[in-house]
Scaffold this active site. Sequence first.
Site, mmCIF file in Angstrom:
data_model
loop_
_atom_site.group_PDB
_atom_site.id
_atom_site.type_symbol
_atom_site.label_atom_id
_atom_site.label_comp_id
_atom_site.label_asym_id
_atom_site.label_seq_id
_atom_site.Cartn_x
_atom_site.Cartn_y
_atom_site.Cartn_z
ATOM 1 N N ASP A 262 64.914 92.122 47.794
ATOM 2 C CA ASP A 262 64.236 91.594 46.605
ATOM 3 C C ASP A 262 64.287 90.066 46.522
ATOM 4 O O ASP A 262 63.766 89.481 45.567
ATOM 5 C CB ASP A 262 64.772 92.245 45.319
ATOM 6 C CG ASP A 262 66.262 92.032 45.122
ATOM 7 O OD1 ASP A 262 67.003 92.016 46.121
ATOM 8 O OD2 ASP A 262 66.700 91.879 43.967
ATOM 9 N N HIS B 227 78.512 87.537 46.174
ATOM 10 C CA HIS B 227 77.694 88.740 46.016
ATOM 11 C C HIS B 227 78.122 89.735 47.095
ATOM 12 O O HIS B 227 79.066 89.484 47.839
ATOM 13 C CB HIS B 227 76.209 88.347 46.127
ATOM 14 C CG HIS B 227 75.263 89.418 45.691
ATOM 15 N ND1 HIS B 227 75.470 90.203 44.579
ATOM 16 C CD2 HIS B 227 74.080 89.841 46.221
ATOM 17 C CE1 HIS B 227 74.461 91.059 44.452
ATOM 18 N NE2 HIS B 227 73.615 90.864 45.442
ATOM 19 N N HIS C 107 69.856 84.911 49.829
ATOM 20 C CA HIS C 107 70.536 85.963 50.593
ATOM 21 C C HIS C 107 69.484 86.941 51.092
ATOM 22 O O HIS C 107 68.321 86.882 50.683
ATOM 23 C CB HIS C 107 71.629 86.639 49.757
ATOM 24 C CG HIS C 107 71.160 87.384 48.550
ATOM 25 N ND1 HIS C 107 70.490 86.783 47.497
ATOM 26 C CD2 HIS C 107 71.263 88.712 48.206
ATOM 27 C CE1 HIS C 107 70.221 87.690 46.576
ATOM 28 N NE2 HIS C 107 70.674 88.871 46.988
#
Lengths: 304, 304
Positions: B66, B142, B62
């Site tokens: 990070d 998410h 995604h």
Amino acid sequence: MSLQLTILGCHSATPRVNAFPTSQYLEINNQHFLIDCGEGTQRQMRKYKVGFSKIDHIFISHLHGDHFYGLVGLLSTYGILSREKEMHIYGPKGIKNATLQMLKVSESHAKFNMIFHELSSKESELIFEDDKVSVRTIPLNHRVYTNGYLFTEKEKARKLHMDNISNYVEIDRADYLNIKAGKDVILPTGEIVPNSELTISPKKALSYAFCSDTSYKPDIIPIIKNVNLLYHEATFLADREDLAKKTKHSTSKQAAQIAKDAEVGQLVVGHYSGRYKDISLFQKEAKEIFENTELAEPGKVFKV
Amino acid sequence: MSLQLTILGCHSATPRVNAFPTSQYLEINNQHFLIDCGEGTQRQMRKYKVGFSKIDHIFISHLHGDHFYGLVGLLSTYGILSREKEMHIYGPKGIKNATLQMLKVSESHAKFNMIFHELSSKESELIFEDDKVSVRTIPLNHRVYTNGYLFTEKEKARKLHMDNISNYVEIDRADYLNIKAGKDVILPTGEIVPNSELTISPKKALSYAFCSDTSYKPDIIPIIKNVNLLYHEATFLADREDLAKKTKHSTSKQAAQIAKDAEVGQLVVGHYSGRYKDISLFQKEAKEIFENTELAEPGKVFKV
């Protein structure tokens, strides 16, 4: 007046285990600036205990990855840290769109305003000024549009020399503002008391010049003349001046020549190419021309 | 058949000195894949001696920083290294434009082709296949569109059991292709020789499932059933299940429950929130539900 520079990263582009791309943290007259932001800068900031919230101004010299690819991650982190203060970002034209598109695709919802100051002038220009510090660009010569930055403390007002002033009963409190501003006093007798007798000089304003990346460019000398501290890139040693010329970088010898001709206080060299295993050679080469030369190394602090 | 996973980074987003955002290097059946690419991944690759040139496929789960902000620097480095082979990049829709714009503004002139495979399906789909390995998406849940990835070795052909075959003079070299394909042999007498007598089973095909970032999502279990190795994010411990739910992450307990229900060989947890100083608690919590749990740590290698 105070000036303190912390090197966060000082190596050239190719990744190595113990190499970090360019980034510096400058504290000058109680202002806090980040200069360049290569990949991993935010981790280096943590390592060397740079207070994230102190920084309101980020200066990017050029948009090569090793000077710029850490910016989007840092801004994203400021979002996670719920920053609310606005952040000013100075850099070449194009920095705004690329950065904002990357943040948008990540759905990084920052609450704070990012104010981009995009640069395109080929002349040195004043880009920031407050009551403590001014910042000017130093046009450099690299493969892409690049600026160095000159940070200069504002001169403080002269201080009243009260012991001397008390010798003149004719001088009134109402005159103090003029005296602080540097004016002489004319007594009723017509006698002139020179300002130098009535005031104390403030501490000298300090200055720092950041010059990376660039080929040898002596026409920056008038801009950086007499700075207390100069960082100048030195990607190669003199044995590879050909490669420096081709890639528009400098040798350590050339950096030292700039420092000497600009009569700076101290020179710091960095941006070492990965081909050199022993970076002390950069210092050795520069010292032959300019004695007060130091090596940039991650975590090293230069105090003026 | 072989499967080896190297953890390059395994921490969540906020920068810390000894924390590295998600990235993994997978060697499976002589294919070499990079999975996720948080900021600083290229430096971690150098540190753990990952051969840059071996990788032709990068999978991004995604577009949160990070997991993704190291990609542009890595691609830029491939340009500096004069890569010529094409590079395939798999990730959510939007990855191509943001990446290419960042490379363009840096004037990174790569000679190699970057082939972006942008994903948007909410169903598991086959996105890569060659004669060694296949890769499927694992739709996760998410805050932004996210996929895990399932890497599965191709079954090898059965091998001829020459000792047993030589017992049958009636079997000819011309039959070997059919035997390898798993067929029984009918002798002229009408007798059937079962394939299992004539062949040796190849080594079992191995599989690895990467699941990060996601809330607890039991409907992935049929997709990852019986994998040899499962990486499942565990951002929180069970004491903060509320926060896991709110931020669409998982607890270590939930990761272990997925591992148990999917009957996997081994579980690796990671993506620890910075709030936990002692990451061994993640292992302890998971082991109560699924014994064969290990902690992801930078540089750690998992071999199946």
